[in-house]
Structure formats: C-alpha cells, structure tokens
Design an enzyme around this catalytic site. Structure first.
Site, PDB file in Angstrom:
ATOM      1  N   ARG A  28       0.831  -1.213   0.000  1.00 55.37           N
ATOM      2  CA  ARG A  28       0.000   0.000   0.000  1.00 55.37           C
ATOM      3  C   ARG A  28       0.861   1.257   0.000  1.00 55.37           C
ATOM      4  O   ARG A  28       0.518   2.249  -0.652  1.00 55.37           O
ATOM      5  CB  ARG A  28      -0.945  -0.024   1.213  1.00 55.37           C
ATOM      6  CG  ARG A  28      -2.106  -1.015   1.015  1.00 55.37           C
ATOM      7  CD  ARG A  28      -2.754  -1.361   2.336  1.00 55.37           C
ATOM      8  NE  ARG A  28      -3.977  -2.151   2.198  1.00 55.37           N
ATOM      9  CZ  ARG A  28      -4.019  -3.466   1.978  1.00 55.37           C
ATOM     10  NH1 ARG A  28      -2.890  -4.147   1.832  1.00 55.37           N
ATOM     11  NH2 ARG A  28      -5.176  -4.111   1.887  1.00 55.37           N
ATOM     12  N   ASP A 317      -4.276 -15.670   7.133  1.00 56.54           N
ATOM     13  CA  ASP A 317      -2.980 -16.103   6.585  1.00 56.54           C
ATOM     14  C   ASP A 317      -2.184 -16.960   7.574  1.00 56.54           C
ATOM     15  O   ASP A 317      -1.186 -17.573   7.200  1.00 56.54           O
ATOM     16  CB  ASP A 317      -2.134 -14.879   6.193  1.00 56.54           C
ATOM     17  CG  ASP A 317      -2.726 -14.145   4.985  1.00 56.54           C
ATOM     18  OD1 ASP A 317      -3.516 -14.758   4.242  1.00 56.54           O
ATOM     19  OD2 ASP A 317      -2.389 -12.963   4.796  1.00 56.54           O
ATOM     20  N   LYS A 344      -6.481 -19.073  -1.762  1.00 54.14           N
ATOM     21  CA  LYS A 344      -5.213 -18.372  -1.487  1.00 54.14           C
ATOM     22  C   LYS A 344      -4.160 -18.861  -2.491  1.00 54.14           C
ATOM     23  O   LYS A 344      -4.510 -19.458  -3.503  1.00 54.14           O
ATOM     24  CB  LYS A 344      -4.787 -18.625  -0.034  1.00 54.14           C
ATOM     25  CG  LYS A 344      -5.746 -18.004   0.976  1.00 54.14           C
ATOM     26  CD  LYS A 344      -5.751 -16.495   0.895  1.00 54.14           C
ATOM     27  CE  LYS A 344      -6.739 -15.856   1.831  1.00 54.14           C
ATOM     28  NZ  LYS A 344      -6.887 -14.417   1.610  1.00 54.14           N
ATOM     29  N   ARG A 348      -5.419 -23.880   0.564  1.00 51.63           N
ATOM     30  CA  ARG A 348      -4.696 -24.142   1.821  1.00 51.63           C
ATOM     31  C   ARG A 348      -5.393 -25.141   2.721  1.00 51.63           C
ATOM     32  O   ARG A 348      -4.795 -25.585   3.704  1.00 51.63           O
ATOM     33  CB  ARG A 348      -4.404 -22.825   2.551  1.00 51.63           C
ATOM     34  CG  ARG A 348      -3.306 -22.021   1.881  1.00 51.63           C
ATOM     35  CD  ARG A 348      -2.916 -20.784   2.658  1.00 51.63           C
ATOM     36  NE  ARG A 348      -1.828 -20.084   1.975  1.00 51.63           N
ATOM     37  CZ  ARG A 348      -1.544 -18.789   2.129  1.00 51.63           C
ATOM     38  NH1 ARG A 348      -2.268 -18.063   2.975  1.00 51.63           N
ATOM     39  NH2 ARG A 348      -0.546 -18.242   1.483  1.00 51.63           N
TER      40      ARG A 348
HETATM   41  C1  S3P Z   1      -4.376  -8.930   2.053  1.00 51.73           C
HETATM   42  C2  S3P Z   1      -5.623  -9.388   2.351  1.00 51.73           C
HETATM   43  C3  S3P Z   1      -5.930 -10.807   2.582  1.00 51.73           C
HETATM   44  C4  S3P Z   1      -4.679 -11.618   2.861  1.00 51.73           C
HETATM   45  C5  S3P Z   1      -3.572 -11.303   1.893  1.00 51.73           C
HETATM   46  C6  S3P Z   1      -3.224  -9.821   1.969  1.00 51.73           C
HETATM   47  C7  S3P Z   1      -4.183  -7.481   1.820  1.00 51.73           C
HETATM   48  O1  S3P Z   1      -6.542 -11.326   1.431  1.00 51.73           O
HETATM   49  O2  S3P Z   1      -4.971 -12.990   2.829  1.00 51.73           O
HETATM   50  O3  S3P Z   1      -2.420 -12.059   2.173  1.00 51.73           O
HETATM   51  O4  S3P Z   1      -3.041  -7.014   1.818  1.00 51.73           O
HETATM   52  O5  S3P Z   1      -5.190  -6.785   1.640  1.00 51.73           O
HETATM   53  P1  S3P Z   1      -8.123 -11.163   1.149  1.00 51.73           P
HETATM   54  O6  S3P Z   1      -8.400  -9.739   0.924  1.00 51.73           O
HETATM   55  O7  S3P Z   1      -8.349 -11.980  -0.083  1.00 51.73           O
HETATM   56  O8  S3P Z   1      -8.795 -11.719   2.347  1.00 51.73           O
END
Ligand code: S3P
Length: 431
Positions: A28, A317, A344, A348
């Site tokens: 981000r 995660d 994922k 998983r």
């Molecule tokens: C993330 C959101 C999660 C997470 C991923 C990173 C993010 O995914 O599992 O590793 O940085 O916004 P989801 O938005 O699909 O839940």
C-alpha cells in the site's frame, strides 16, 4: 529453479529477531505513494518478491521509485501522473498487487494488461472485476474477467454501495481506491466481517478522509493524496511462524521486535492466548497510524480450541501455522468458516492437511476448514512441498524443528515471496 532443502530437528530456539516489514502495508505504501503528490519515504519496506512486483508495476506506469535495502523513495505526481504502460504489468505471485492495482487502474484513462504466475491465474478476480465494472470500468479477462490475464481501460467511474459477499481487504481496498476517482460521490463497501483496515488507516495518513463504521468503509471521490513518510511495522503474519516455533520447540524463549499489532490482524495472538501459550505483549509508543509491540513467546503447554466467525479474517494467513500449533495441543482444534483458504496462493485446506498428514499429524479437512487432534509426535522422514506457497513452506520448515527424523522440503524458494531472511532468522535462534 525450484530448490529442495533438508531440514532437521532443533533442540531449542532462543534469542531476538526483528521481524521484516508487513507485506500488506509495504504494498500500500508504494501504491499510495505512486498516486500521491510529492515524495513518499518508506522505511522498513519488505524486500519480498510480492512487494517488488508492486514496485515494478508502478515503475512501468512512469513512477520514479528508488529502493535502497529496505528504504524506498516514491516520487508521486498525483493520480494523473500515472502513464499508460507500454509493457504488460507482471504481478508475479501477488494477489494484493493484482486486486488493489485493478482498483487504481479502474480510474485511469488508459489501457493496461495484467498477468501473473500459474497460481495467480487460478485465483478469482471476479470479486474485484464485477464491482469495478458496476462502477463503470471496462475490464476484460479470461473467462469473462474471472481470471488473469486481465485488460483494463479505466475512467469515468460512478460511486456504489457494495455489499461484498466475502470479508476481503483486497476487495474493499480495490473499490475504495476506485471510489477516489468518482466525482464527489460516496462509495461504501460493507463486508460480512471486518477485514484488515490498512488501506483506511494509510489513506488517512495521506490526507484522505475515510469513514469507518463497524463492517463498512466509505470514501468521497475527488480527494487527492499528499505524500507522507511511512514506517512499516514488522509483519505479524511472518512473526506467526516464530510465535508458533517458540511455543512448540522445547526450552525456547524468543523476543520478536517491532511487530505490527493492528487489531484487525491479531487473531494469532488471541488464539495463542486461548490455547494457553506463554506470551507477553509490550506495546511501543511513538507509532502513528499502525500500532507496534515487542512480543516474547516461550515454550508452552497447549490445549485445543475453536476458531470461527469474526476471528477468521483476523488470522486467515496464519491458519497453516495454527494447524501445526494445534497438532501440539491436547485435544481437538476446530477451524471453521474459513473456506477463503481454498482461494489463497494454493488451496490451503488441501495443502495444509495433505502435507501435515505426511509427517504424522492427525488432521482432517472439512468443507470450510479443518479439525486437528493432538498432541501428536511428528515423524518426519518424508518429502514435503510448499506447493509454491510461501506460507506452506514456512509452516513445514517450523514443523521440521520438532520432527523425529529430518524432512525434505521441496520448492523452498517460494518463501522469498514474503520472508526472504526466514532461514537466517531460524538459524540465528537455533541452539
Ligand atoms: C491482504 C488481504 C488478505 C490476505 C492477503 C493480503 C491485503 O486477502 O490474505 O495475504 O493485503 O489486503 P483477502 O483480501 O483476499 O482476504
């Protein structure tokens, strides 16, 4: 080249490690810095393959980004500073790069093409392409925009109130970022459970007004981002491997420094406490928009627990390594409401259950999670694989610390996606 590594039991883990920067926050910081006005300095940036994919994509859109080992400078020229890329945007293995970037591209008045690796090609993109199309973006892709490669021609978006069927920060963020490019209208995303809120917090740090209300977030279009400096806290999802290692390897005590403890991410800490782990959390002062703590974990005697509902997005995660933890707890651990695990980097539920079974765990897949019964002696003497999934690779490497016999871990290089210094840290703690 896919590497294989032989890993053996470790008698004790002691010492201190500084957890590398948070993956979600690093992505981000580069993205928001790229669409902000001015120079954004990012410290403790995660030099993992996923975040480097984000850097490479934004460079291809004309943003000047300089990286010096963990320190990144992004020279943003506002949203309008993004240029049509002359090359394909390659996201590698990174779902966060793909989904958040599509949200940004949805408002960019040019054409772009997104491609990733084999795993990305299987991950559902309709969860972002559908709402972004509803906002007016022209997005196409394999199987009618469900999968990569995607092509995007953005511009002229209308605000929506989107009720997401899944709790996903990637979906929420993509829509909010697109919402920035509507004309003074309010875009809202409502989720079934609250997902991580790094986008909301960081947009505020960049001077954008974002409203949050239980499971909803809203943004008014037309706001611009002003560059700022970002310190990226240690990634609690990376810390999770050493939290579990410290709890299950005999005679251990590990101090993990500067771990991000954003309440939308701390499910692993709740579960460790629920299971009876010996853990001390010391919050640190002086961190602005993301809270940080030092955490000590010691070898613990653990009991099974149930993990479901609102807790799932706070530890999604961490479930692979929680399954390993549960194999060392007395009684059953039940994980449910976690069918997101199936989409994922790998499925998983399948990869965790399949690989842990190979080394002697008592674990069974369910429709939306798994059931683990403990406490079991892990045997080793097996070939296991990360299946190209960094978190499965690290979970198995931590499992090898307590297996009776060594294991051979295939596709170990996947770990570089989020924790390139993982084995250095493990070796520095091993006694
Ligand atoms: C993330 C959101 C999660 C997470 C991923 C990173 C993010 O995914 O599992 O590793 O940085 O916004 P989801 O938005 O699909 O839940």
């Amino acid at each position: 080249m896919e590497e294989t590594k032989k890993l053996s039991k470790i008698n004790q883990l002691t010492g201190t490690i500084e957890i590398p920067g948070d993956k979600s926050i690093s992505h981000r910081a580069v993205m928001f810095g790229s669409i902000a006005n001015g120079k954004t300095e990012i410290s403790n940036f995660l030099m993992g393959a996923d975040c480097l994919s984000t850097v490479s994509c934004f460079k291809k859109m004309g943003v000047a980004i300089d990286i010096q080992e963990g320190h990144v400078t992004v020279e943003g020229n506002g949203f309008d500073g993004l240029k049509e890329p002359s090359d394909i945007l390659d996201v590698g293995n990174s779902g966060t790069t793909t989904r958040l970037m599509v949200g940004i591209l949805a408002g960019a008045p040019f054409h772009s093409c997104i491609i990733g690796d084999e795993s990305i090609a299987k991950r559902p993109m309709s969860r972002v392409t559908n709402p972004l199309r509803m906002m007016g973006a022209k997005i196409d892709g394999r199987e009618d925009g469900q999968y990569t490669p995607l092509s995007v021609r953005g511009g002229n978006l209308q605000a929506i109130h989107y009720h997401s069927p899944v709790a996903s920060a990637q979906v929420k963020s993509a829509i909010l970022l697109a919402g920035l490019n509507t004309k003074n209208e309010e875009t809202t995303v409502t989720e079934p459970h609250k997902s991580r809120d790094h986008t909301e917090r960081m947009l505020r740090a960049f001077g954008v007004d974002v409203k949050e209300d239980e499971n909803s977030a809203s943004i008014i279009g037309g706001q611009s981002l002003q560059a700022t400096n970002i310190f990226v806290p240690g990634d609690i999802s990376s810390a999770a491997f050493f939290l579990v290692a410290g709890a299950i390897v005999p005679n251990s005590e590990i101090l993990l420094k500067n771990v991000g403890i954003n309440p939308t991410r701390t499910g692993i800490l709740d579960v460790l406490e629920q299971m009876g782990a010996s853990i001390e959390i010391t919050p640190k002062e002086g961190h602005t928009f993301e809270p940080v703590a030092d955490i000590v974990i010691r070898t613990s005697s653990l009991k099974g627990t149930t993990i479901s509902g609102d807790l799932i997005p706070k530890l999604i995660d961490e479930i692979p390594v929680i399954a390993l933890l549960a194999s060392q707890a007395e009684g059953d651990t039940i994980i449910r409401d976690a069918s997101e695990l199936k989409v994922k980097e790998t499925n998983r539920i399948d990869t965790v259950v399949g690989e842990l079974k190979k080394i002697g765990a008592t674990i069974q897949a369910t429709d939306d999670g798994m059931i683990i019964s403990g406490k079991t002696k892990l045997t080793g003497n097996a070939k296991v694989s990360s299946h190209g999934d960094h978190r499965i690779g690290m979970m198995l490497a931590i499992a090898s610390c307590i297996t009776e016999e060594p294991i051979e871990l295939e596709s170990v290089d996947a770990i570089d996606v989020s924790y390139p210094t993982f084995f250095e840290h493990l070796d520095s703690l091993a006694k």
